[in-house]
Design a protein around this motif. Structure first.
Motif, short mmCIF file in Angstrom:
data_model
loop_
_atom_site.label_atom_id
_atom_site.label_comp_id
_atom_site.label_asym_id
_atom_site.label_seq_id
_atom_site.Cartn_x
_atom_site.Cartn_y
_atom_site.Cartn_z
N UNK A 189 86.74 43.00 98.78
CA UNK A 189 86.54 42.84 97.34
C UNK A 189 86.56 41.36 96.98
N UNK A 190 85.66 40.93 96.13
CA UNK A 190 85.63 39.54 95.70
C UNK A 190 86.96 39.15 95.07
N UNK A 191 87.57 38.07 95.59
CA UNK A 191 88.89 37.65 95.08
C UNK A 191 89.08 36.16 95.32
N UNK A 192 88.03 35.39 95.05
CA UNK A 192 88.07 33.96 95.35
C UNK A 192 89.16 33.22 94.58
N UNK A 193 89.48 33.68 93.38
CA UNK A 193 90.47 32.98 92.57
C UNK A 193 91.86 33.00 93.20
N UNK A 247 86.62 38.93 106.08
CA UNK A 247 85.98 39.96 105.25
C UNK A 247 84.96 39.31 104.31
N UNK A 248 83.89 40.00 104.05
CA UNK A 248 82.87 39.46 103.13
C UNK A 248 82.60 40.46 102.02
N UNK A 249 82.28 39.91 100.86
CA UNK A 249 81.88 40.75 99.73
C UNK A 249 80.41 40.53 99.45
N UNK A 250 79.84 41.36 98.62
CA UNK A 250 78.41 41.25 98.32
C UNK A 250 78.08 40.01 97.51
N UNK A 251 79.09 39.32 96.98
CA UNK A 251 78.82 38.15 96.14
C UNK A 251 79.17 36.83 96.82
N UNK A 252 79.55 36.85 98.10
CA UNK A 252 80.04 35.65 98.75
C UNK A 252 79.06 34.48 98.66
N UNK A 253 77.79 34.73 98.98
CA UNK A 253 76.82 33.64 98.98
C UNK A 253 76.66 33.00 97.62
N UNK A 254 76.62 33.81 96.58
CA UNK A 254 76.44 33.29 95.24
C UNK A 254 77.67 32.52 94.77
N UNK A 255 78.86 33.07 95.06
CA UNK A 255 80.09 32.37 94.65
C UNK A 255 80.22 31.05 95.40
N UNK A 307 84.65 25.73 85.03
CA UNK A 307 83.19 25.90 84.94
C UNK A 307 82.69 26.91 85.97
N UNK A 308 83.26 26.84 87.18
CA UNK A 308 82.88 27.78 88.23
C UNK A 308 83.26 29.21 87.81
N UNK A 309 84.47 29.38 87.31
CA UNK A 309 84.92 30.71 86.89
C UNK A 309 84.00 31.27 85.80
N UNK A 310 83.59 30.39 84.89
CA UNK A 310 82.71 30.83 83.81
C UNK A 310 81.35 31.28 84.37
N UNK A 311 80.84 30.54 85.33
CA UNK A 311 79.57 30.90 85.95
C UNK A 311 79.68 32.25 86.67
N UNK A 312 80.75 32.44 87.40
CA UNK A 312 80.94 33.71 88.10
C UNK A 312 81.01 34.86 87.11
N UNK A 313 81.75 34.67 86.04
CA UNK A 313 81.88 35.72 85.02
C UNK A 313 80.56 36.01 84.34
N UNK A 314 79.74 34.96 84.12
CA UNK A 314 78.48 35.13 83.41
C UNK A 314 77.38 35.72 84.31
N UNK A 315 77.39 35.32 85.58
CA UNK A 315 76.26 35.64 86.45
C UNK A 315 76.47 36.82 87.38
N UNK A 316 77.71 37.19 87.60
CA UNK A 316 77.99 38.24 88.56
C UNK A 316 78.56 39.46 87.88
#
Length: 449
Positions: free
Chosen positions: A243-247, A405-413, A438-447
């Motif tokens: 699961x995506x959990x980069x933060x 482990x990889x998530x479906x959003x790894x490349x974009x994040x 700014x990165x967090x905002x992009x992830x929230x907006x785009x993913x």
């Protein structure tokens, strides 16, 4: 293979591959084929057909700088002509590929795919877009590293991609610049400078900076450093469940803090890897930086971009911490006109014998088990790097890879963190805390999580 900050890569992914048979480079991002466009080239009548391959970076198949695999296949299959379309920017490649998959139009017969996007490609929304290469094309799945096959397997058991390469890590360094900066040049002694700790790598950079040749930097890119560090971490963008959990990722935090520290210490050349203007490429040729994080596929890029005038100046040392950055797959969209022929070509290009040929010319570390342990790889050297035991260095590094482990959003994040986060800090002086927000905002907006 190769990747920009998100390219092979990879595998990861990058520089344009020159013409192969009739390789198409430049503006075309993905070559139009498939989707029933009505422009068939003789398959039904038994005539010659064209198989188009979309790639990014340096896969090493071409007939000019690569292993001449296209010419070899065409000679054995007179009814087939191969054309390759190659681009530098892996994120743009993927974005365009996704759009064309959604339309079932404009796709190449074979599409390369970087590992950062494989989880999305095998996910529910895309799984049915690909041919099952476990059943079509005759590939020997047992020849591949088990974890490589698993990465490309859908929930219902289809194998949508055949592994091209993996990205075991090293550090490539310019011996001339190291000598001028009064640092050791022997690869064993160089590795001792930073063994076991990325913080020691920054300390070596501080030493370099004290005696640096005018107009040079210790490292090419803070984004590249970020990718190297995160690639050496057991948890990266996803948690143990995928699961995506980069933060909350300790790996992302360590990589971010290391890259920011390098910027703040003035250790980087402030370059964007794989930039479309070619600034990063030119910096190789003009010896503007002394080190670059060096997954195996990077050796081909150094050879191509530093050029013959710099042959013998680059060497390879063990990294502070072992890791895997990048690696790619060949996939076959099932909406193509020549799915069977494309699958057969993909299987041949990724077979152990062809893996060994590509490694011998381009340095891409194979993802097939027997090739990794073969004498051809273990004893291999690349003329561009002189007597460097490149096969031993990278095969030993590959043996220690435990994929995160990889998530479906790894490349974009990854792209948001590097191209919109780290790069803003490095090139625009953005405060790191603001860049992170700014990165967090992009992830929230785009993913759409």
């Amino acid at each position: 293979m190769r990747t920009s900050s998100s390219r092979r890569g990879r595998r990861t992914a990058m520089t344009a591959i020159a013409a192969a048979a009739a390789v198409v480079t430049g503006a075309a991002l993905l070559t139009g084929c498939g989707g029933g466009d009505g422009t068939g080239d003789g398959a039904a009548g038994g005539g010659r057909i064209t198989l188009r391959i979309g790639t990014f970076g340096s896969f090493g198949y071409d007939d000019t700088t690569g292993a001449k695999l296209y010419a070899e296949y065409e000679k054995a299959h007179p009814n087939i002509k191969i054309e390759e379309s190659n681009v530098a920017d892996g994120q743009k490649y993927w974005d365009t590929l996704k759009l064309r998959l959604s339309r079932n139009s404009g796709l190449a017969d074979i599409q390369a795919l970087e590992v950062g996007y494989i989880a999305e490609a095998t996910g529910p929304a895309m799984a049915d877009k690909w041919a099952d290469l476990g059943k079509t094309g005759g590939a020997d799945l047992g020849a591949f590293l088990d974890w490589k096959v698993k990465q490309a397997t859908t929930g219902d058991g289809k194998v949508i991609g055949l592994g091209t390469d993996i990205g075991p890590m090293a550090i490539c360094y310019n011996k001339d610049l190291f000598a001028q900066a009064k640092l050791p040049t022997d690869r064993t002694e160089v590795a001792k400078l930073w063994a076991g700790d990325w913080a020691k790598f920054l300390q070596a950079g501080e030493t370099y900076k004290k005696n640096a040749p005018a107009g040079t930097a210790f490292h090419d890119s803070a984004s590249g450093l970020f990718n190297a560090v995160v690639s050496s971490e057991p948890l990266q963008y996803a948690n143990a469940k995928g699961e995506l959990d980069y933060e909350n990722s300790p790996g992302v935090k360590r990589a971010w803090d290391t890259a920011v520290a390098a910027v703040q210490a003035g250790l980087t050349a402030k370059l964007r890897q794989f930039d479309e203007k070619g600034t990063w490429n030119a910096a190789f040729k003009n010896s503007k930086f002394a080190t670059v994080a060096c997954p195996s596929w990077m050796t081909g890029i150094i050879k191509e971009q530093a050029g013959p005038e710099n042959q013998g100046k680059w060497d390879i040392a063990a990294p502070p911490v072992a890791g895997n950055w990048g690696g790619s797959f060949l996939t076959v969209p099932k909406s193509g006109e020549h799915v069977k022929e494309a699958a057969e070509l993909a299987a041949w290009l990724t077979a152990p014998a062809q893996h060994a040929k590509v490694f011998g010319v381009n340095g891409n570390i194979p993802s097939t088990k027997d090739t990794l342990t073969s004498t051809a790889v273990q004893e291999a050297k690349l003329p561009y790097f002189g007597d460097t035991p490149i096969g031993r260095i990278y095969s030993e590094a590959a043996a220690g890879i435990t994929p995160a482990p990889i998530s479906r959003w790894d490349g974009q994040v990854k792209t948001f963190l590097t191209d919109n986060g780290i790069l803003d800090i490095e090139q625009r002086g953005t405060d790191p805390a603001k860049a992170w927000e700014n990165v967090k905002r992009l992830v929230d907006d785009k993913i759409d999580k």
